[in-house]
Design an enzyme around this catalytic site. Structure first.
Site, PDB file in Angstrom:
ATOM      1  N   ARG A 140      -7.007 -72.478 127.695  1.00 41.36           N
ATOM      2  CA  ARG A 140      -7.264 -73.990 127.642  1.00 41.36           C
ATOM      3  C   ARG A 140      -8.353 -73.982 126.757  1.00 41.36           C
ATOM      4  O   ARG A 140      -8.283 -74.432 125.389  1.00 41.36           O
ATOM      5  CB  ARG A 140      -7.200 -74.125 128.597  1.00 41.36           C
ATOM      6  CG  ARG A 140      -6.282 -76.265 128.779  1.00 41.36           C
ATOM      7  CD  ARG A 140      -7.825 -76.901 127.451  1.00 41.36           C
ATOM      8  NE  ARG A 140      -8.846 -77.223 128.624  1.00 41.36           N
ATOM      9  CZ  ARG A 140      -9.787 -77.680 128.000  1.00 41.36           C
ATOM     10  NH1 ARG A 140     -10.306 -78.019 127.390  1.00 41.36           N
ATOM     11  NH2 ARG A 140     -10.632 -77.486 128.727  1.00 41.36           N
ATOM     12  N   ASP A 141      -9.505 -74.151 127.348  1.00 42.50           N
ATOM     13  CA  ASP A 141     -10.954 -74.280 127.244  1.00 42.50           C
ATOM     14  C   ASP A 141     -11.305 -73.896 125.505  1.00 42.50           C
ATOM     15  O   ASP A 141     -11.307 -73.925 124.159  1.00 42.50           O
ATOM     16  CB  ASP A 141     -12.017 -74.438 127.891  1.00 42.50           C
ATOM     17  CG  ASP A 141     -13.109 -74.615 127.119  1.00 42.50           C
ATOM     18  OD1 ASP A 141     -13.065 -74.665 125.828  1.00 42.50           O
ATOM     19  OD2 ASP A 141     -14.167 -75.327 128.284  1.00 42.50           O
ATOM     20  N   HIS A 200     -19.714 -74.159 134.684  1.00 42.24           N
ATOM     21  CA  HIS A 200     -18.711 -74.465 133.888  1.00 42.24           C
ATOM     22  C   HIS A 200     -20.396 -74.189 132.389  1.00 42.24           C
ATOM     23  O   HIS A 200     -20.454 -75.138 132.544  1.00 42.24           O
ATOM     24  CB  HIS A 200     -18.055 -75.091 133.492  1.00 42.24           C
ATOM     25  CG  HIS A 200     -17.415 -74.980 132.195  1.00 42.24           C
ATOM     26  ND1 HIS A 200     -16.044 -74.836 131.681  1.00 42.24           N
ATOM     27  CD2 HIS A 200     -17.680 -75.456 130.500  1.00 42.24           C
ATOM     28  CE1 HIS A 200     -15.401 -74.403 130.416  1.00 42.24           C
ATOM     29  NE2 HIS A 200     -16.514 -75.283 129.433  1.00 42.24           N
ATOM     30  N   HIS A 204     -21.949 -72.513 129.376  1.00 37.99           N
ATOM     31  CA  HIS A 204     -22.033 -72.266 127.886  1.00 37.99           C
ATOM     32  C   HIS A 204     -23.007 -71.377 127.371  1.00 37.99           C
ATOM     33  O   HIS A 204     -23.949 -71.773 127.831  1.00 37.99           O
ATOM     34  CB  HIS A 204     -21.568 -72.762 127.070  1.00 37.99           C
ATOM     35  CG  HIS A 204     -20.516 -74.183 126.305  1.00 37.99           C
ATOM     36  ND1 HIS A 204     -19.303 -74.843 125.095  1.00 37.99           N
ATOM     37  CD2 HIS A 204     -19.051 -74.290 127.487  1.00 37.99           C
ATOM     38  CE1 HIS A 204     -18.549 -75.677 125.536  1.00 37.99           C
ATOM     39  NE2 HIS A 204     -17.897 -74.994 127.094  1.00 37.99           N
ATOM     40  N   CYS A 211     -18.234 -74.724 120.411  1.00 35.32           N
ATOM     41  CA  CYS A 211     -19.149 -75.718 120.346  1.00 35.32           C
ATOM     42  C   CYS A 211     -18.414 -76.722 119.419  1.00 35.32           C
ATOM     43  O   CYS A 211     -19.143 -76.363 118.428  1.00 35.32           O
ATOM     44  CB  CYS A 211     -20.846 -75.204 119.979  1.00 35.32           C
ATOM     45  SG  CYS A 211     -21.410 -76.670 120.394  1.00 35.32           S
ATOM     46  N   ASN A 261     -18.129 -71.059 125.504  1.00 32.86           N
ATOM     47  CA  ASN A 261     -18.419 -70.691 126.487  1.00 32.86           C
ATOM     48  C   ASN A 261     -18.146 -69.285 126.908  1.00 32.86           C
ATOM     49  O   ASN A 261     -18.493 -67.977 126.099  1.00 32.86           O
ATOM     50  CB  ASN A 261     -17.051 -70.282 127.024  1.00 32.86           C
ATOM     51  CG  ASN A 261     -15.969 -71.874 127.412  1.00 32.86           C
ATOM     52  OD1 ASN A 261     -16.426 -73.034 127.856  1.00 32.86           O
ATOM     53  ND2 ASN A 261     -15.023 -71.920 126.023  1.00 32.86           N
TER      54      ASN A 261
HETATM   55 ZN    ZN Z   1     -16.428 -74.938 127.693  1.00 29.86          ZN
END
Ligand code: ZN
Length: 292
Positions: free
Chosen positions: A12-13, A197, A199, A230, A239
């Site tokens: 997803r992300d 979460h 990065h 990003c 991530n």
């Molecule tokens: Zn993320």
């Protein structure tokens, strides 16, 4: 033995922030990740296809993906329409994002942080009535690319409000990689999330995870291969890479339940599917136990 729970967010992300890939490729990646031993996967998001074309085939992907009964799958939604789609698709773990930064929230969701919090208050009973849980991800918790530093008290205020409204879980997102160990310590001293979460945009991802672990947080998001970018820094990494986290934790005697070899196979697949080198040191160099 300490254990850490990792939620894999590559499908997803990760893919949402890459050039679009074919539906079949998304299903293959999900299936590969479902075989790694990871306990949780953020599988898809139910967003408007005009806003995020990368996720237009979420229903199709989810319908065809193999669902490992030992994995908890979640979906991200932007609003009640998305929540209805996620619930209809069978998801029982749902995530919604609100930004601690008002400017970021307006750019991302076209409304103020307060308006988003009002929406979330309406959403929670809808999700609960369907027997599902709602996690609120507080984006830009560690800093905002438009506003700069975010006061931990502001994040704490948002957490207090959504918890009072009945949110089941809270996550803090370091949306553009502005966290450092010092800022992790500052925020977590003020208010504690269930999950973090991070990065790795500026190389502090693993250091931030270790700092949070020291402070007692044991749930983290990570993305296979470091998939994703990003949105405010073209070409920058996003991530933190799952295999880098797993590689480090296992060597520290911390269990994740994940088979690093299977995860590295999924990372090789992810790299092939997006057609660009992914920013993962362990993917490039192999684990430290691999001798030449
Ligand atoms: Zn993320």
């Amino acid at each position: 033995m300490t254990t850490v729970s990792i939620r894999e967010v590559g499908p997803r992300d990760g893919l949402q922030n890459e050039d679009p890939v074919a539906t079949e490729a998304k299903i293959r990646l999900l299936d590969a990740l479902s075989r790694t031993g990871v306990g949780r996967i953020e599988a898809v998001s139910f967003v408007h296809p005009k806003a995020i074309p990368q996720m237009a085939d979420a229903d199709e992907v989810w319908a065809a993906a193999w669902r490992n009964p030992d994995v908890r799958y979640s979906a991200l939604i932007p609003n009640s329409r998305g929540a209805q789609r996620a619930l209809a698709a069978g998801f029982r773990e749902i995530e919604v994002v609100v930004s601690a930064s008002d400017t970021h929230n307006r750019r991302n969701l076209n409304r103020s942080t307060d308006e988003s919090l009002d929406d979330i208050a309406q959403l929670i009973p809808l999700v609960h009535e369907a027997g599902a849980t709602l996690e609120v991800i507080v984006a830009t918790s560690f800093g905002c690319p438009f506003e700069g530093d975010i006061d931990p008290d502001r994040v704490a205020g948002i957490v207090a409000r959504v918890r009072a409204d009945g949110a089941d879980r809270i996550a803090f997102g370091d949306t553009t990689g502005m966290a450092t160990p010092r800022r992790v310590r500052d925020l977590l001293t003020a208010v504690r999330p269930d999950l973090l979460h991070f990065h790795n945009t500026r190389g502090t991802g693993l250091a931030n995870i270790l700092t949070a672990l020291d402070l007692g947080v044991t749930e983290f998001d990570a993305s296979v291969g470091g998939l994703g970018g990003c949105p405010y820094a073209p070409g920058a990494s996003g991530n933190v890479a799952t295999e880098e986290v797993v590689h480090m934790l296992h060597d520290m005697g911390i269990d994740t339940g994940i088979d690093l070899d299977a995860l590295l196979e999924a990372a090789v697949l992810a790299e092939r599917l997006v057609g660009r080198p992914l920013p993962s040191g362990v993917l490039r160099a192999g684990p430290r136990t691999r001798l030449v």
